[in-house]
Structure formats: structure tokens, C-alpha cells
Design a protein around this motif. Structure first.
Motif, PDB file in Angstrom:
ATOM      1  N   UNK A 176      12.755  28.201   1.240  1.00 17.88           N
ATOM      2  CA  UNK A 176      13.477  28.045   0.030  1.00 17.88           C
ATOM      3  C   UNK A 176      14.529  26.638   0.199  1.00 17.88           C
ATOM      4  N   UNK A 177      14.577  25.950  -1.268  1.00 17.24           N
ATOM      5  CA  UNK A 177      15.498  25.012  -1.144  1.00 17.24           C
ATOM      6  C   UNK A 177      16.816  25.131  -1.555  1.00 17.24           C
ATOM      7  N   UNK A 178      17.764  24.820  -0.953  1.00 16.49           N
ATOM      8  CA  UNK A 178      19.269  25.140  -1.392  1.00 16.49           C
ATOM      9  C   UNK A 178      19.938  23.797  -1.506  1.00 16.49           C
ATOM     10  N   UNK A 179      21.162  23.858  -2.545  1.00 16.48           N
ATOM     11  CA  UNK A 179      21.763  22.651  -2.853  1.00 16.48           C
ATOM     12  C   UNK A 179      23.231  22.962  -2.591  1.00 16.48           C
ATOM     13  N   UNK A 180      23.990  21.698  -2.238  1.00 15.05           N
ATOM     14  CA  UNK A 180      25.485  22.178  -1.571  1.00 15.05           C
ATOM     15  C   UNK A 180      26.131  21.181  -3.041  1.00 15.05           C
ATOM     16  N   UNK A 181      27.354  22.019  -3.279  1.00 16.38           N
ATOM     17  CA  UNK A 181      28.192  21.074  -4.261  1.00 16.38           C
ATOM     18  C   UNK A 181      29.320  20.501  -3.696  1.00 16.38           C
ATOM     19  N   UNK A 182      29.754  19.087  -4.158  1.00 12.69           N
ATOM     20  CA  UNK A 182      30.820  18.433  -3.467  1.00 12.69           C
ATOM     21  C   UNK A 182      31.822  17.919  -4.571  1.00 12.69           C
ATOM     22  N   UNK A 183      32.928  17.993  -4.353  1.00 12.05           N
ATOM     23  CA  UNK A 183      33.976  17.255  -5.264  1.00 12.05           C
ATOM     24  C   UNK A 183      33.917  16.070  -5.187  1.00 12.05           C
ATOM     25  N   UNK A 184      33.708  15.218  -6.267  1.00 16.78           N
ATOM     26  CA  UNK A 184      33.682  13.743  -6.193  1.00 16.78           C
ATOM     27  C   UNK A 184      35.111  12.858  -6.147  1.00 16.78           C
ATOM     28  N   UNK A 185      35.125  12.221  -4.825  1.00 17.21           N
ATOM     29  CA  UNK A 185      36.400  11.522  -4.720  1.00 17.21           C
ATOM     30  C   UNK A 185      36.622  10.644  -5.619  1.00 17.21           C
ATOM     31  N   UNK A 186      35.838   9.866  -6.267  1.00 17.15           N
ATOM     32  CA  UNK A 186      36.003   8.823  -7.041  1.00 17.15           C
ATOM     33  C   UNK A 186      36.621   9.165  -8.524  1.00 17.15           C
ATOM     34  N   UNK A 187      36.626  10.382  -8.813  1.00 19.49           N
ATOM     35  CA  UNK A 187      36.794  10.834 -10.136  1.00 19.49           C
ATOM     36  C   UNK A 187      38.221  11.100 -10.239  1.00 19.49           C
ATOM     37  N   UNK A 188      39.158  10.964  -9.355  1.00 16.72           N
ATOM     38  CA  UNK A 188      40.670  11.072  -9.485  1.00 16.72           C
ATOM     39  C   UNK A 188      40.960  12.531  -9.355  1.00 16.72           C
ATOM     40  N   UNK A 189      41.539  13.132 -10.500  1.00 15.03           N
ATOM     41  CA  UNK A 189      42.116  14.494 -10.133  1.00 15.03           C
ATOM     42  C   UNK A 189      41.266  15.260 -11.249  1.00 15.03           C
ATOM     43  N   UNK A 190      40.190  14.774 -11.657  1.00 17.30           N
ATOM     44  CA  UNK A 190      39.535  15.634 -12.992  1.00 17.30           C
ATOM     45  C   UNK A 190      38.576  16.727 -12.240  1.00 17.30           C
TER      46      UNK A 190
END
Length: 129
Positions: A39-53
Motif C-alpha cells: 500500500x502506498x501512503x502520502x504525507x502532507x507538509x505545510x509549505x514554508x514559502x507560502x507565508x502565513x496562508x
């Protein structure tokens, strides 16, 4: 106006992340009967270059470490001396639940994007008057 653009950025990144999650879930469902498939799984990360969006991006994709199912079928070409082979570790109920959750999260992000777009359009209409 900047806050509306930030919310649109966050919503569009959420849609892209959920689309990737849904794609992996459908791959897992399609390969549920493939011997040796993990089974394949994916993780989510907060984008650092998006500022505070609060925009998100998909992180790395990894394979599940759960044990592969042992299937007893002496007539199968992959069966060993004991008559069994390794199946996949995909649980269809989990995959269907993940797919539904990804779909609903995608739709929620789409509604948020559309709402921000309508608000920006209304603001521009007010400015034009």
C-alpha cells in the motif's frame, strides 16, 4: 484583498494535495489483488514559502510496512513449496474510506476557493462603483 488571495492559495494547495491522495488511493484499490503489492501512503507538509496562508503540499510517498497477506493456493504460479504466496497488504475498506475522505476534503477546499473568488469579485465590483 491579500487575505482573499492567501485563502485561495491555501484552498488550491489543499485541492492539489487531496487529488494526489485520491490518486494513490485509486492505485492501491487497482492493485489490491496484485501479489507482493504494498500500500502506498502520502504525507502532507505545510509549505514554508507560502507565508502565513497555511498552504499544504504533498510530502514523500512511502510504502506501508504492514505484513503482506499469506494466501494459500497451490495452483498459483507464485506459490512456494508450502503452496502459499504473498498477496498485497491493501485493505479495500480502508482504501474506500480514505478515498471518500479525500474526495470530501477536496470538495471542501473547492467550496472555500469558490467562496473566496466570489468575495474577491464582489470587492472588485464595489471598488468599480
Amino acid at each position: 484583498m491579500s487575505d482573499l488571495l492567501k485563502s485561495m492559495t491555501a484552498a488550491s494547495s489543499g485541492m492539489a494535495a487531496q487529488a494526489a491522495r485520491l490518486r494513490l488511493s485509486t492505485e492501491n484499490i487497482a492493485n489490491a489483488d496484485t501479489p507482493g503489492y504494498r500500500r502506498k501512503l502520502v504525507t502532507f507538509e505545510v509549505m514554508e514559502d507560502a507565508g502565513d496562508s497555511r498552504a499544504v503540499a504533498t510530502g514523500r510517498t512511502f510504502l506501508s510496512r504492514a505484513d503482506l497477506a499469506q494466501i494459500y493456493d497451490p495452483s498459483h504460479p507464485l506459490a512456494g513449496a508450502d503452496g502459499s504466496y504473498e498477496g498485497s497488504n491493501v485493505n479495500l475498506m480502508i482504501e474506500l474510506g480514505d478515498a471518500r475522505e479525500a474526495q470530501r476534503s477536496y470538495e471542501a477546499n473547492m467550496r472555500m476557493f469558490d467562496q473566496a473568488r466570489q468575495m474577491a469579485s464582489s470587492l472588485l465590483d464595489l471598488i468599480r462603483r
